[in-house]
Structure formats: structure tokens, C-alpha cells
Write a protein that holds these residues in place. Structure first.
Motif, PDB file in Angstrom:
ATOM      1  N   HIS A 113      -9.068 -11.575  -7.502  1.00 57.29           N
ATOM      2  CA  HIS A 113      -8.309 -10.523  -8.177  1.00 57.29           C
ATOM      3  C   HIS A 113      -8.135  -9.328  -7.241  1.00 57.29           C
ATOM      4  O   HIS A 113      -9.110  -8.729  -6.795  1.00 57.29           O
ATOM      5  CB  HIS A 113      -9.025 -10.095  -9.459  1.00 57.29           C
ATOM      6  N   VAL A 114      -6.869  -9.010  -6.946  1.00 52.21           N
ATOM      7  CA  VAL A 114      -6.557  -7.970  -5.970  1.00 52.21           C
ATOM      8  C   VAL A 114      -5.436  -7.082  -6.516  1.00 52.21           C
ATOM      9  O   VAL A 114      -4.377  -7.566  -6.914  1.00 52.21           O
ATOM     10  CB  VAL A 114      -6.120  -8.567  -4.615  1.00 52.21           C
ATOM     11  N   VAL A 115      -5.706  -5.767  -6.520  1.00 56.24           N
ATOM     12  CA  VAL A 115      -4.748  -4.748  -6.970  1.00 56.24           C
ATOM     13  C   VAL A 115      -4.488  -3.802  -5.801  1.00 56.24           C
ATOM     14  O   VAL A 115      -5.387  -3.555  -4.992  1.00 56.24           O
ATOM     15  CB  VAL A 115      -5.319  -3.950  -8.166  1.00 56.24           C
ATOM     16  N   ALA A 116      -3.276  -3.276  -5.720  1.00 59.83           N
ATOM     17  CA  ALA A 116      -2.958  -2.280  -4.680  1.00 59.83           C
ATOM     18  C   ALA A 116      -2.330  -1.058  -5.329  1.00 59.83           C
ATOM     19  O   ALA A 116      -1.592  -1.184  -6.311  1.00 59.83           O
ATOM     20  CB  ALA A 116      -2.011  -2.866  -3.642  1.00 59.83           C
ATOM     21  N   SER A 117      -2.618   0.132  -4.801  1.00 65.20           N
ATOM     22  CA  SER A 117      -1.949   1.369  -5.215  1.00 65.20           C
ATOM     23  C   SER A 117      -1.178   1.929  -4.038  1.00 65.20           C
ATOM     24  O   SER A 117      -1.728   2.094  -2.952  1.00 65.20           O
ATOM     25  CB  SER A 117      -2.965   2.416  -5.698  1.00 65.20           C
ATOM     26  N   GLU A 118       0.108   2.200  -4.250  1.00 68.38           N
ATOM     27  CA  GLU A 118       0.930   2.858  -3.230  1.00 68.38           C
ATOM     28  C   GLU A 118       1.119   4.306  -3.659  1.00 68.38           C
ATOM     29  O   GLU A 118       1.928   4.607  -4.534  1.00 68.38           O
ATOM     30  CB  GLU A 118       2.269   2.137  -3.078  1.00 68.38           C
ATOM     31  N   HIS A 119       0.352   5.208  -3.083  1.00 70.56           N
ATOM     32  CA  HIS A 119       0.320   6.587  -3.555  1.00 70.56           C
ATOM     33  C   HIS A 119       1.545   7.387  -3.144  1.00 70.56           C
ATOM     34  O   HIS A 119       2.021   8.222  -3.906  1.00 70.56           O
ATOM     35  CB  HIS A 119      -0.946   7.274  -3.034  1.00 70.56           C
ATOM     36  N   HIS A 120       2.067   7.190  -1.937  1.00 68.82           N
ATOM     37  CA  HIS A 120       3.242   7.942  -1.498  1.00 68.82           C
ATOM     38  C   HIS A 120       3.978   7.143  -0.416  1.00 68.82           C
ATOM     39  O   HIS A 120       3.977   7.506   0.743  1.00 68.82           O
ATOM     40  CB  HIS A 120       2.883   9.341  -0.996  1.00 68.82           C
ATOM     41  N   LEU A 121       4.588   6.078  -0.823  1.00 65.79           N
ATOM     42  CA  LEU A 121       5.330   5.209   0.095  1.00 65.79           C
ATOM     43  C   LEU A 121       6.707   5.813   0.350  1.00 65.79           C
ATOM     44  O   LEU A 121       7.529   5.918  -0.559  1.00 65.79           O
ATOM     45  CB  LEU A 121       5.467   3.819  -0.524  1.00 65.79           C
ATOM     46  N   GLY A 122       6.960   6.237   1.591  1.00 69.43           N
ATOM     47  CA  GLY A 122       8.211   6.911   1.914  1.00 69.43           C
ATOM     48  C   GLY A 122       9.384   5.959   2.038  1.00 69.43           C
ATOM     49  O   GLY A 122       9.234   4.782   2.345  1.00 69.43           O
ATOM     50  N   ALA A 123      10.581   6.481   1.793  1.00 73.18           N
ATOM     51  CA  ALA A 123      11.786   5.669   1.920  1.00 73.18           C
ATOM     52  C   ALA A 123      12.093   5.362   3.382  1.00 73.18           C
ATOM     53  O   ALA A 123      12.387   4.230   3.748  1.00 73.18           O
ATOM     54  CB  ALA A 123      12.973   6.393   1.276  1.00 73.18           C
ATOM     55  N   GLU A 124      12.025   6.376   4.229  1.00 71.28           N
ATOM     56  CA  GLU A 124      12.314   6.207   5.646  1.00 71.28           C
ATOM     57  C   GLU A 124      11.126   6.561   6.534  1.00 71.28           C
ATOM     58  O   GLU A 124      11.076   6.165   7.692  1.00 71.28           O
ATOM     59  CB  GLU A 124      13.517   7.081   6.049  1.00 71.28           C
ATOM     60  N   ILE A 125      10.179   7.305   5.985  1.00 67.66           N
ATOM     61  CA  ILE A 125       9.034   7.794   6.760  1.00 67.66           C
ATOM     62  C   ILE A 125       7.754   7.506   5.985  1.00 67.66           C
ATOM     63  O   ILE A 125       7.684   7.726   4.783  1.00 67.66           O
ATOM     64  CB  ILE A 125       9.136   9.311   7.018  1.00 67.66           C
ATOM     65  N   ILE A 126       6.747   6.982   6.680  1.00 70.05           N
ATOM     66  CA  ILE A 126       5.405   6.879   6.112  1.00 70.05           C
ATOM     67  C   ILE A 126       4.495   7.707   7.005  1.00 70.05           C
ATOM     68  O   ILE A 126       4.292   7.383   8.172  1.00 70.05           O
ATOM     69  CB  ILE A 126       4.895   5.423   6.065  1.00 70.05           C
TER      70      ILE A 126
END
Length: 393
Positions: A97-110
Motif C-alpha cells: 500500500h503506497v500513497v503519494a502527496s504532491e504538495h506544490h507540483l509546478g506547471a513549468e517549474i518545480i
């Protein structure tokens, strides 16, 4: 249930704060592993697995050993690098069982670096080894879908705050101002966040030139700090700008401020919610919770959304200085965006998600293509996935 949270960094920032709020409230045996050497969580066991890049087979091996020895039931990853390495390691360790959180995934910039096709491909290679990805807002959910993540594998759970952590205290205000060298009667406009170009703190420095006598307090650190310091000198306001650096928790700095400003036009707006909970008037470029309340005709008192017009920010700050004078420096009452953005609600939603996916039968996905021709990490030409050293930490 034993849960291992894998996060790219525990240095001060929104993701680290969200994880801290979560592990305190989840009714599980939770531990944390960070991919850098800084930060910590009081009351929670923290492991450290150093990793300087996204494509890092050695770090994946170390994570796999940790996961096997800890006998965890569920792995929850946070941020881009942890999501890539943590999901692969969890599958290799046999964790179902694996969950991921993407807190602030940028459109063009990470985190200040460009999002390339290789970055997306590396992300998707790991994503298919998990079960669910948590997006904090519809915009990030849409971004994940545009990258190729199936809609049925995305759920939206908003970020949250514990409003009680930000209560205003006059003694804290006085002590913080004394430490920073700011007079008690000086009006202070403040901003909190990573000092990166996309946060647009340069607009705040330019705006302060049009707000006579006010001090600007910037809390945080990042790649743009040196450029911002030079800009303050060029604009002739270096003596009215304080760079406080990163802090573990922003409460003391918020207590020292009189007005909060966030010119960023693309953020979720968590720092703005924290400022409002501290009793500050807030001018902001983007804050999803406050925008929702305004659309529902229940705006939060003392908040103002900036327009794209660059005159909007200095004009709003001058207005807030007049309002502050009319209040004779008195604080506004603490306000909030409501129950959907409360830390207890966050934990309840994540806990319910854990229970749901733990009850599902898990279909094993093939991991062979990720491992190279010999099927083991650490061999020459193994783990031949695309991707550079983009960070979301």
C-alpha cells in the motif's frame, strides 16, 4: 498499522509543516524518513537517507532496506523526489500500500527548475507503482492528469493549518521585534515563503518604496535572496528591509508584523491562512480557500486579492497602512477559512484514505522495466530511467 512517511526534505516549508500536522493526529505508528540531512519532527522517529538527485539507485537501495527492516504496512511519500524513489523502494520491499502527496507540483517549474519531458517520464514510472496520489487543490489534480496520471488514481485533500498555533501574543511581538532590531511603533509589512523568483517578492520590495516609513520583513530563504538584497539596495530601501532567514515555525514572525502580503499569483495560499489566523490583514495574489469564500459571498474580513495590475500591490499596502492607523495599531481578530482547511479534517481525510486502500486487493504491477536488464539496482546501466536533478523540496 505501521506507516512510513518519505519526504524529500524536512527543512522549514509547507510540506514539512503539513507532515508534522498529519503525524501528530493520525492514530497509527508513524515514522519518517527524509532524503536530506536537515530538520526534524518532535515526538516522531526520523530516519535519514541522503539523496542528492532524483535518479539515485543507491538511495532507493537504502530506502528498500529500511522499509524491509521496519515492516511497514503503508508508505506515504511527500514531494517529487521522495515520490519517485519512495514508490519504487516500497515495491521492491514488498509493501503493498503506497500513497503519494504532491504538495506544490509546478506547471513549468518545480522548485525553481524546469519541468522537462524526462522529469514527467521519471515521475510516471514511479507513479504506477503506487495506488493513490493526493493533490491539495483542483489545479494540481488537473496538472497530474495532464502528465498522464489516471483520474481514478487521484484524490483531492486540501492543505490545512492548526489555527491555534498562530495565536497573537504581545510579548512574543515585542521580543521578536527587539531581536530583529525593529522599533515597537514601526509599521511592518511582512511576507513568508521560499525566496524564489516565482514567489515574486521583488514586487514587495518595489512596492515598499511607495509606502513611506513602513518596514518590510521577509521570512524564508532561497536562491533569489542575494538578488532581492541587491534590489533593495538599488531601490534605496535596504535600511527598511529585513531578511529574517528561514524559521522552524512562522508564529513569532507573524506576531511581529502588522500587514501580511503575498504577491505570488499561483500559490495555494497556506501562508496567507496562517497570517489570517494570527489576526493580520492580508493582501494576496492567490489563496484558494479565501477565493472560494469570496465567490460564495462570505469573504474573510481584512483580506484583499491583488489584481494583475502592478499598481495593485502598492495601492493595497497604502490602504492597509491607513486602516492600521485608524485602528491605532490594534490587531484584527483571528479568522479562518473554515473546517475544510483545519488540521483535524486533514488527518481524518488521510486516515480514511489509508483504511480504504488497505482494504482493497492490490494488483501487482510489473517492475522489471524499471530495473534494467539484470533486474538489480546498483549494477552498471541499471535503473535506466530518464530525469535530471529536479527537486520539489
Amino acid at each position: 498499522m505501521r506507516v512510513l512517511h518519505v519526504i524529500s526534505t524536512l527543512e522549514p516549508g509547507a510540506a514539512g509543516h503539513q507532515l508534522r500536522l498529519l503525524v501528530r493526529r493520525l492514530p497509527y505508528d508513524s515514522e519518517v524518513v527524509t532524503l536530506d540531512t536537515g530538520g526534524g519532527l518532535t515526538g516522531t522517529r526520523v530516519h535519514r537517507v541522503g539523496s542528492a538527485r532524483d535518479h539515485d539507485p543507491a538511495a532507493v537501495r537504502r530506502l528498500r532496506r529500511l522499509m524491509r527492516s521496519g515492516r511497514y504496512d503503508l508508505v506515504h511519500t511527500h514531494l517529487y523526489r521522495a515520490g519517485v524513489q519512495g514508490r519504487i523502494a516500497a515495491r521492491l520491499a514488498g509493501i503493498r500500500h503506497v500513497v503519494a502527496s504532491e504538495h506544490h507540483l509546478g506547471a513549468e517549474i518545480i522548485e525553481g527548475r524546469p519541468v522537462s519531458p524526462g522529469v514527467r517520464a521519471l515521475y510516471l514510472a514511479g507513479e504506477r507503482l503506487g495506488q493513490v496520489t493526493i493533490a491539495p487543490c483542483p489545479a494540481i489534480a488537473a496538472r497530474l492528469r495532464s502528465w498522464g496520471v489516471p483520474d481514478e488514481r487521484i484524490t483531492t485533500i486540501p492543505k490545512a493549518i492548526d489555527a491555534g498555533e498562530f495565536r497573537f501574543d504581545r510579548g512574543v511581538r515585542a521580543a521578536t521585534r527587539a531581536r530583529l532590531g525593529i522599533e515597537e511603533d514601526r509599521a511592518v509589512i511582512g511576507g513568508v515563503g521560499r525566496l524564489e523568483p516565482d514567489k515574486r517578492f521583488d514586487l514587495l520590495i518595489r512596492a515598499i518604496t511607495e509606502v513611506p516609513d513602513a518596514m518590510l520583513l521577509l521570512v524564508g530563504d532561497g536562491s533569489a535572496r542575494a538578488a532581492l538584497e541587491r534590489l533593495a539596495e538599488i531601490e534605496g530601501v535596504a535600511d527598511r528591509v529585513r531578511f529574517a532567514g528561514p524559521v522552524g515555525h512562522p508564529r513569532e514572525m507573524l506576531c511581529a508584523m502588522d500587514v501580511f502580503a503575498s504577491p505570488d499569483q499561483s500559490s495555494f495560499g497556506l501562508a496567507t491562512l496562517e497570517a489570517v489566523a494570527s489576526g493580520l490583514p492580508a493582501v494576496y495574489g492567490s489563496c484558494l480557500p479565501l477565493e472560494e469564500l469570496t465567490a460564495a459571498r462570505t469573504p474573510v474580513r481584512g483580506t484583499f486579492r491583488l489584481s494583475q495590475d502592478r499598481e495593485s500591490l502598492p495601492r493595497a499596502l497604502r490602504t492597509e497602512m491607513l486602516c492600521l492607523a485608524e485602528r491605532r495599531g490594534e490587531r484584527l481578530p483571528a479568522r479562518s477559512a473554515g473546517e475544510p482547511y483545519d488540521a483535524d479534517r486533514l488527518a481524518d481525510s488521510v486516515g480514511s484514505l489509508y483504511e480504504r486502500i488497505s482494504a482493497r486487493p492490490v494488483k501487482r504491477r510489473v517492475i522489471g522495466p524499471l530495473l534494467g536488464s539484470r533486474g538489480r539496482f546498483g549494477r552498471k546501466n541499471s535503473f535506466p530511467l530518464p530525469g535530471g536533478s529536479v527537486r520539489n523540496a
